[in-house]
Design a protein around this motif. Sequence first.
Motif, mmCIF file in Angstrom:
data_model
loop_
_atom_site.group_PDB
_atom_site.id
_atom_site.type_symbol
_atom_site.label_atom_id
_atom_site.label_comp_id
_atom_site.label_asym_id
_atom_site.label_seq_id
_atom_site.Cartn_x
_atom_site.Cartn_y
_atom_site.Cartn_z
ATOM 1 N N ILE A 3 0.856 -1.182 0.000
ATOM 2 C CA ILE A 3 0.000 0.000 0.000
ATOM 3 C C ILE A 3 0.893 1.232 0.000
ATOM 4 N N ALA A 22 1.423 3.936 -10.111
ATOM 5 C CA ALA A 22 0.504 2.823 -10.345
ATOM 6 C C ALA A 22 0.694 2.241 -11.744
ATOM 7 N N THR A 32 -2.715 -3.926 -9.933
ATOM 8 C CA THR A 32 -2.650 -2.635 -9.239
ATOM 9 C C THR A 32 -3.980 -1.908 -9.261
ATOM 10 N N LEU A 33 -4.334 -1.353 -8.097
ATOM 11 C CA LEU A 33 -5.514 -0.496 -7.966
ATOM 12 C C LEU A 33 -5.061 0.863 -7.472
ATOM 13 N N PRO A 55 -13.771 -0.499 -9.457
ATOM 14 C CA PRO A 55 -12.486 -0.541 -10.166
ATOM 15 C C PRO A 55 -12.680 -0.659 -11.677
ATOM 16 N N LEU A 116 -10.839 1.507 0.997
ATOM 17 C CA LEU A 116 -9.525 0.865 1.008
ATOM 18 C C LEU A 116 -9.585 -0.438 1.800
ATOM 19 N N ARG A 119 -11.169 -3.145 -0.323
ATOM 20 C CA ARG A 119 -10.308 -3.601 -1.420
ATOM 21 C C ARG A 119 -9.123 -4.403 -0.890
ATOM 22 N N ALA A 120 -8.580 -3.998 0.249
ATOM 23 C CA ALA A 120 -7.450 -4.725 0.815
ATOM 24 C C ALA A 120 -7.879 -6.119 1.274
ATOM 25 N N TRP A 125 -5.419 -7.630 -5.039
ATOM 26 C CA TRP A 125 -4.427 -6.670 -5.511
ATOM 27 C C TRP A 125 -3.047 -6.956 -4.947
ATOM 28 N N ILE A 128 -1.820 -1.351 -3.951
ATOM 29 C CA ILE A 128 -2.882 -0.346 -3.913
ATOM 30 C C ILE A 128 -2.213 1.007 -3.716
#
Length: 392
Positions: A3, A22, A32-33, A55, A116, A119-120, A125, A128
Amino acid sequence: MRILLFTGKGGVGKSTVAAATAALAAAEGLRTLVLSTDAAHSLGDAFGAVVGPEPTEVARNLYVEQVDAQLRFEQSWADIQRYLLSVLDVAGMDPVAAEELTVIPGAEEVLALLELRLRARSGEWDVIVIDCAPTAETLRLLALPEALGWYMTRIFPMQRRLVKLLGPMLTKASGGVPMPGDTVFDAMQRLHDELLEVRDLLTGPDASVRIVLTPETVVVAEARRSWTMLSLYGYRVDGVVANRIFPSEGADDWRAGWVAAQQQVLSDVEASFAGLPVWRSVYRPREPVGVQALEALACEVFVDLADTDPFAPAAGEGPFTVTRTSTGAIAHLALPGATKEQVDLARNGDDLVVTVGSYRRLLTLPAGLARLRVSGARVEGGELQVRFEEAS
């Protein structure tokens, strides 16, 4: 999962550098986000693409998201807002004005942090990248989970028990103003737990902050303060990007003056951020827009420090560490650039109250330190050292 957070004074090119990083990560095969906590939401413009609340793929391995603040608001704040609206209704406030008052300042940035977390947790990913708001807003935002945690652990349980026991009486005594019910308290607890999880993510070994600056005296001064304050709140800073540097080749007299001035400031940057890599980005004749232009920018930024992997975890321990001594322990809190005149320290129960300038952190002590007494403290080499000893 790595991150990376990018912050800096407004207008230094932070969003462009975040987007470029990114793009480079994706080009290296990392899924990658990149998302933004900045309400301005300029990532779509940087990539030259239409970006939605989910996304959006803009290139192989590269996805961009602009958080749907309204949707996340309804999910995380609706129960609390309904209660606040009922209180303001009893007070006779206009409904439109009441709705405005019940939207917490900085809500979009807070909700982006909750995004976040989602998504984590998905495990989708490798990297991020977070395009943060300008420095001051970012510092307030990153301080929020711990500040809310202090309230939730010390005041919230007592308040909840009091309302449960005396709710009807309190409502009557307050002229009919309704007391919060279980749904409100549960929503606050859920929000706190989610923000605490975000803090654990962002202060963990796989997360770090990168400060973007331009070679200007005022900007560099703010960047130095940012490093100090981010360390105060427990966030790792693992590098600095000096952006928009005038190339020296072919400079006319006017630009040669700027080149000389920037070189002087860049020397100050190297000294101010000793121990951190300082990546440099040359001013381009045109704005880098689109995945290819951004990737090219990132390749040039990181080529000067080829031995530094821009996606490797930050080296070393976090800003807060503890070492044991024969008589107790020493707590170390990195405060790079801070002087002893700027730092104030107090103890309140199990908390250390550390104040640096206008920023304050209530640092809850680990159990092993909480039972000890503070026997002394000093600021040395950009670090606050607090000595603890067994009570005599």
